[in-house]
Design a protein around this motif. Structure first.
Motif, short mmCIF file in Angstrom:
data_model
loop_
_atom_site.label_atom_id
_atom_site.label_comp_id
_atom_site.label_asym_id
_atom_site.label_seq_id
_atom_site.Cartn_x
_atom_site.Cartn_y
_atom_site.Cartn_z
N ARG A 155 -3.50 2.53 26.38
CA ARG A 155 -3.33 1.27 27.11
C ARG A 155 -2.44 1.47 28.33
O ARG A 155 -1.59 2.37 28.37
CB ARG A 155 -2.70 0.21 26.20
CG ARG A 155 -1.23 0.48 25.88
CD ARG A 155 -0.73 -0.45 24.79
NE ARG A 155 0.69 -0.30 24.56
CZ ARG A 155 1.26 0.67 23.84
NH1 ARG A 155 0.51 1.62 23.31
NH2 ARG A 155 2.56 0.70 23.67
N ILE A 160 -4.49 -2.95 29.05
CA ILE A 160 -5.90 -2.58 29.21
C ILE A 160 -6.12 -1.19 28.60
O ILE A 160 -5.41 -0.24 28.93
CB ILE A 160 -6.32 -2.56 30.69
CG1 ILE A 160 -6.17 -3.96 31.29
CG2 ILE A 160 -7.76 -2.06 30.83
CD1 ILE A 160 -6.41 -3.98 32.80
N SER A 229 -7.16 -5.60 26.20
CA SER A 229 -8.50 -5.80 26.75
C SER A 229 -9.13 -4.43 26.99
O SER A 229 -8.45 -3.40 26.96
CB SER A 229 -8.47 -6.61 28.04
OG SER A 229 -7.67 -5.96 29.01
N ARG A 231 -11.77 -1.78 29.22
CA ARG A 231 -12.38 -1.46 30.51
C ARG A 231 -13.19 -0.19 30.36
O ARG A 231 -12.66 0.86 29.99
CB ARG A 231 -11.31 -1.26 31.59
CG ARG A 231 -11.87 -0.92 32.97
CD ARG A 231 -10.73 -0.69 33.95
NE ARG A 231 -11.22 -0.25 35.25
CZ ARG A 231 -10.45 0.20 36.23
NH1 ARG A 231 -9.13 0.26 36.04
NH2 ARG A 231 -10.96 0.58 37.39
#
Length: 298
Positions: A155, A160, A229, A231
């Protein structure tokens, strides 16, 4: 029975040491089980290592390794994670163990140990496994899937987590399930006769085969909030981003991470196994369960 433990300054090695410490000297455990801790960096040993016998864990120095392994019955061979000469280092350690009279080597390998792989370090693991099979010693190979613990370490400061594009999956496993398995195997071997593990190769996976995006969603469900989240990146994008975000990280580790992205994207690691149930009696933690137990309080 004397066990030489490699890799004790890593988080995995520390967990393995903790699992064995209740049964070993110097903490008032069983008289028949003794540990020798092998490391290149004694200053980085965890606090629980205090009082244990410490010796050189430098795989590049065959003479020092042979001396470190003298009088040891079992050797936990932890992989050299940052060196492009990994296979030769492992050969040195295996030869030193044979010359020192070690009877049994337990090797921490990886799920992607095969010839036709995008993982350069997967081929290195396979070469080491073959070296063990022709060593003349008893051996046990433990192939572990990608760790949930490492996934969280990817992260950035905004939470992310980057991963490969596409629908490739991976059976993420908790580090504690791997370390508990290693501890159990070592204890079985110490009991005599190889503990039923001689010549065995075990594949350790979690109970779910997930995309990285689904694994990130499972992390959030486990902690009860949308902390992370996802990506999706190509391998080239991942390389550039990791080099920018982690300028002090060894290039070999960044290359390993991006190789893993490519292998997951290609579906190479989409394998599940029941070996964990065979060895521990349960299927292992799911990503959601692990996040609830480990991350929720952090």
């Amino acid at each position: 029975m004397r066990i030489a433990l490699g890799g004790v300054t890593s988080s995995m090695g520390t967990e393995i040491l903790a699992g064995l410490s209740e049964l070993s000297q110097p903490h008032g455990g069983a008289e028949q089980l003794h540990l020798r801790l092998l490391t290149r960096h004694p200053e980085a040993l965890p606090a629980l290592a205090e009082g244990y016998e410490v010796a050189s864990g430098n795989y590049s120095d065959s003479a020092a390794m042979e001396q470190s392994l003298r009088d040891c019955d079992v050797f936990l061979l932890a992989p050299a994670v940052r060196d492009p000469q990994r296979v030769e280092l492992h050969r040195n350690a295996i030869r030193a163990a044979r010359e020192a009279g070690v009877q049994h080597i337990v090797y921490l390998s990886f799920l992607g140990a095969k010839e036709d792989t995008l993982l350069g370090y997967g081929k290195d693991h396979l070469a080491t496994e073959e070296e063990l099979r022709h060593s003349g010693m008893d051996f046990t190979i433990i192939r572990a899937a990608f760790l949930m613990d490492y996934l969280v370490q990817l992260r950035d400061e905004r939470g992310i987590i980057c991963g490969p594009k596409g629908t490739g999956t991976c059976p993420f496993i908790a580090q504690r399930d791997v370390s508990d398995t290693v501890v159990g195997v070592l204890i079985d071997i110490a009991a005599g006769g190889g503990g039923g593990h001689s010549g065995k190769t075990y594949t350790l996976t979690g109970p779910e085969d997930l995309t990285v995006a689904d694994a990130v969603s499972a992390l959030n469900r486990g902690i009860g909030e949308a902390r992370y989240s996802y990506r999706g990146l190509t391998r080239e994008e991942a390389m550039q981003l990791l080099q920018k975000q982690r300028p002090n990280t060894h290039r070999e580790l960044i290359e390993q991470a991006t190789e893993t992205f490519a292998a997951v994207e290609a579906g190479e690691l989409s394998v599940t196994s029941k070996d964990l149930r065979k060895l521990l009696g349960y299927d292992g933690l799911t990503v959601e369960q692990w996040a609830k137990f480990v991350l929720q309080s952090n």
